[in-house]
Write an enzyme that holds these catalytic residues in place. Sequence first.
Site, PDB file in Angstrom:
ATOM      1  N   ASP A  90      44.506  47.169  25.111  1.00  0.00           N
ATOM      2  CA  ASP A  90      44.434  48.627  25.038  1.00  0.00           C
ATOM      3  C   ASP A  90      43.072  49.085  24.512  1.00  0.00           C
ATOM      4  OD1 ASP A  90      45.399  51.164  25.390  1.00  0.00           O
ATOM      5  OD2 ASP A  90      46.511  51.228  23.512  1.00  0.00           O
TER       6      ASP A  90
ATOM      7  N   ASN B 263      51.941  52.822  34.229  1.00  0.00           N
ATOM      8  CA  ASN B 263      50.523  53.138  34.441  1.00  0.00           C
ATOM      9  C   ASN B 263      50.246  53.885  35.757  1.00  0.00           C
ATOM     10  OD1 ASN B 263      49.260  50.136  32.795  1.00  0.00           O
ATOM     11  ND2 ASN B 263      49.488  52.212  31.985  1.00  0.00           N
TER      12      ASN B 263
HETATM   13  C1  FPP Z   1      44.750  49.964  28.596  1.00  0.00           C
HETATM   14  O1  FPP Z   1      43.641  50.732  28.139  1.00  0.00           O
HETATM   15  C2  FPP Z   1      44.343  49.157  29.731  1.00  0.00           C
HETATM   16  C3  FPP Z   1      44.915  49.186  30.975  1.00  0.00           C
HETATM   17  C4  FPP Z   1      46.028  50.065  31.328  1.00  0.00           C
HETATM   18  C5  FPP Z   1      44.392  48.363  32.082  1.00  0.00           C
HETATM   19  C6  FPP Z   1      43.958  46.972  31.723  1.00  0.00           C
HETATM   20  C7  FPP Z   1      43.139  46.470  32.809  1.00  0.00           C
HETATM   21  C8  FPP Z   1      42.069  45.658  32.672  1.00  0.00           C
HETATM   22  C9  FPP Z   1      41.617  45.085  31.402  1.00  0.00           C
HETATM   23  C10 FPP Z   1      41.229  45.297  33.865  1.00  0.00           C
HETATM   24  C11 FPP Z   1      41.911  44.694  35.017  1.00  0.00           C
HETATM   25  C12 FPP Z   1      42.659  43.464  34.752  1.00  0.00           C
HETATM   26  C13 FPP Z   1      42.498  42.302  35.380  1.00  0.00           C
HETATM   27  C14 FPP Z   1      43.485  41.231  35.123  1.00  0.00           C
HETATM   28  C15 FPP Z   1      41.361  42.015  36.275  1.00  0.00           C
HETATM   29  P1  FPP Z   1      43.711  52.320  28.207  1.00  0.00           P
HETATM   30  O2  FPP Z   1      43.132  52.754  29.509  1.00  0.00           O
HETATM   31  O3  FPP Z   1      45.109  52.773  27.967  1.00  0.00           O
HETATM   32  O4  FPP Z   1      42.779  52.740  27.040  1.00  0.00           O
HETATM   33  P2  FPP Z   1      42.921  54.039  26.137  1.00  0.00           P
HETATM   34  O5  FPP Z   1      44.149  53.830  25.278  1.00  0.00           O
HETATM   35  O6  FPP Z   1      41.673  54.023  25.346  1.00  0.00           O
HETATM   36  O7  FPP Z   1      43.042  55.215  27.042  1.00  0.00           O
END
Ligand code: FPP
Length: 234
Positions: free
Chosen positions: A20, A68
């Site tokens: 996250d 998501n």
């Molecule tokens: C949460 O951060 C992250 C995600 C929903 C996506 C995770 C994806 C990746 C790390 C990249 C793709 C993965 C692979 C396996 C290639 P957030 O967007 O909720 O962050 P925030 O809480 O700061 O908004």
Amino acid sequence: MKSALPQIDERLSHVAFIMDGNGRWAKKRGMPREVGHRFGAETFRKIANYCRKIGLKTVTFYAFSTENWKRPPKEVNAIMKLMDRYLGEIERDIAQYDFRFSFIGDKSVFDEKRRARMKAIEDMTAGRESTLNIALNYGGRDEIVHACNALIAAGKKAVNEADFAAALYTGGQKDPDLIIRTGGDLRISNFLLWQSAYAELYFTDCLWPDFDESKLDAAIEDFYSRKRRYGGVL
Ligand code: FPP
């Protein structure tokens, strides 16, 4: 980075990550959220390799949840693109990625081509010692319902815990010993609900793109300082 690798023993075989903080990481730098995911994907690669190096048997990454899809289409597309790029990398360098890959989640939402690619990667890496789970369109509740339906379809009238665990996307794997969540929030967000029953939880304010090997070492050190009682006494 510390020079000595953490000593891993049988107490720690499975570490799972809630990655996250990508969006906030980008926002802090005045960049679109998608850029945060791009850097987050780099961190994912780095940490997956490090987990293999230190000898973890199973590693799980929460890449995309069933919730998501509520994000703006531009952001969802960016994450799917990163996923496709990573699938391409694994296909190209299949020998180097020393993991048995498992894509956990409800893959029925993905098109036939993506599903076939995931299946081919799973099949080609099937005999390997360490497992890398990538949770995609994954939700813990969805997984439990899916397992119930699979058991009903198999004609079961009653099941025990072992039957149920075997019907989950992670069937046959050990439960996570340690779940690490970056980004500062103190919740589990529908991740590995059944499997996390006795997992140690580790939360850090560090945003996922800033997470690195030394921060994982710190989480592992913290894990080894804890006493796991599984409801008993020590
Ligand atoms: C949460 O951060 C992250 C995600 C929903 C996506 C995770 C994806 C990746 C790390 C990249 C793709 C993965 C692979 C396996 C290639 P957030 O967007 O909720 O962050 P925030 O809480 O700061 O908004």
